[in-house]
Scaffold this active site. Structure first.
Site, short mmCIF file in Angstrom:
data_model
loop_
_atom_site.label_atom_id
_atom_site.label_comp_id
_atom_site.label_asym_id
_atom_site.label_seq_id
_atom_site.Cartn_x
_atom_site.Cartn_y
_atom_site.Cartn_z
N HIS A 17 -80.66 90.76 74.79
CA HIS A 17 -79.72 91.65 74.09
C HIS A 17 -80.21 91.91 72.65
CE1 HIS A 17 -76.55 89.66 76.85
NE2 HIS A 17 -76.68 90.90 77.28
N LYS A 41 -62.81 90.16 84.39
CA LYS A 41 -63.97 89.27 84.45
C LYS A 41 -63.64 87.92 83.82
CE LYS A 41 -68.65 91.01 84.27
NZ LYS A 41 -69.70 91.50 83.36
N ARG A 90 -83.46 96.22 82.89
CA ARG A 90 -84.48 95.17 83.10
C ARG A 90 -85.35 95.47 84.30
NH1 ARG A 90 -79.87 90.75 82.98
NH2 ARG A 90 -79.05 92.49 84.16
O1 PNS Z 1 -72.51 93.20 79.99
P1 PNS Z 1 -71.82 93.93 81.10
O2 PNS Z 1 -70.72 93.07 81.69
O3 PNS Z 1 -72.78 94.43 82.14
O4 PNS Z 1 -71.13 95.23 80.43
C1 PNS Z 1 -70.35 96.11 81.20
C2 PNS Z 1 -69.72 97.22 80.35
C3 PNS Z 1 -68.95 96.64 79.17
C4 PNS Z 1 -70.81 98.12 79.80
C5 PNS Z 1 -68.79 98.03 81.29
O5 PNS Z 1 -67.96 97.17 81.98
C6 PNS Z 1 -67.90 99.06 80.56
O6 PNS Z 1 -68.39 100.04 80.05
N1 PNS Z 1 -66.58 98.77 80.52
C7 PNS Z 1 -65.61 99.61 79.86
C8 PNS Z 1 -64.64 100.31 80.83
C9 PNS Z 1 -65.13 101.69 81.15
O7 PNS Z 1 -65.33 102.53 80.28
N2 PNS Z 1 -65.33 101.93 82.44
C10 PNS Z 1 -65.82 103.18 82.94
C11 PNS Z 1 -67.34 103.20 82.89
S1 PNS Z 1 -67.92 104.11 84.19
#
Ligand code: PNS
Length: 163
Positions: A17, A41, A90
């Protein structure tokens, strides 16, 4: 002003990150690291701990801000005046899910672009879950997480294990 948002769970933040954050911060004016308030989660670290670990690891990056968010990412980005969502890729296995999210986010807000940055080869195998697994099994996470938070991660996992 070019503002990017880098979202994630950061449970915990890894050197993978940090690598994306530093490279993204170099090509924008302000990078907002957006920590998801995980509702469904189960995160090992609390929101406050995840934010604090990021802040401690990024103290020398002047144009990086750490925030938390809940709800839609595009709404958060819009509120912050960000034009770009930055994501790290990745391996090919990340691609399908990220592609879906990028298209959905574009559908939700056409003015916000998703930019993908390839993870450095050194970190292409790294994830927060792997860091937790290695620690739980007594392995050394040196080089996988920022030095300033290494002992906090080990301590947390040890205390969680005792419960
Ligand atoms: O580190 P992660 O858990 O892979 O991150 C996931 C994240 C935070 C990028 C994703 O869950 C997210 O964007 N959540 C916000 C909710 C949202 O906007 N959902 C619609 C996206 S299609």
């Amino acid at each position: 002003m070019k503002i990017f948002v880098y979202p994630g769970s950061f449970d915990p933040v890894t050197n993978g990150h940090i690598d994306i954050i530093q490279r993204a911060a170099a090509i924008c004016d302000k990078l907002i690291v957006a920590v998801l308030v995980n509702q469904s989660k189960n995160s090992l670290f609390s929101l406050e701990e995840r934010v604090e670990m990021l802040k401690a690891s990024l103290s020398c990056c002047p144009n990086v801000e750490v925030c938390s968010f809940s709800g839609l990412l595009v709404e958060f980005a819009r509120k912050k005046g960000a034009q770009v969502i930055i994501k790290g890729l990745r391996a090919v296995s990340d691609y399908e899910y990220e592609l879906q999210m990028a298209h959905l986010n574009k559908k939700l807000d056409d003015n916000i672009e998703t930019l993908f940055m390839m993870a450095s080869l050194n970190y292409s195998y790294l994830s927060s879950s792997i860091v937790k697994d290695i620690t739980l099994l007594g392995g050394d996470i040196e080089g996988l997480v920022p030095k300033v938070i290494k002992s906090a991660i080990i301590e947390k996992i040890k205390t969680t294990q005792q419960k």
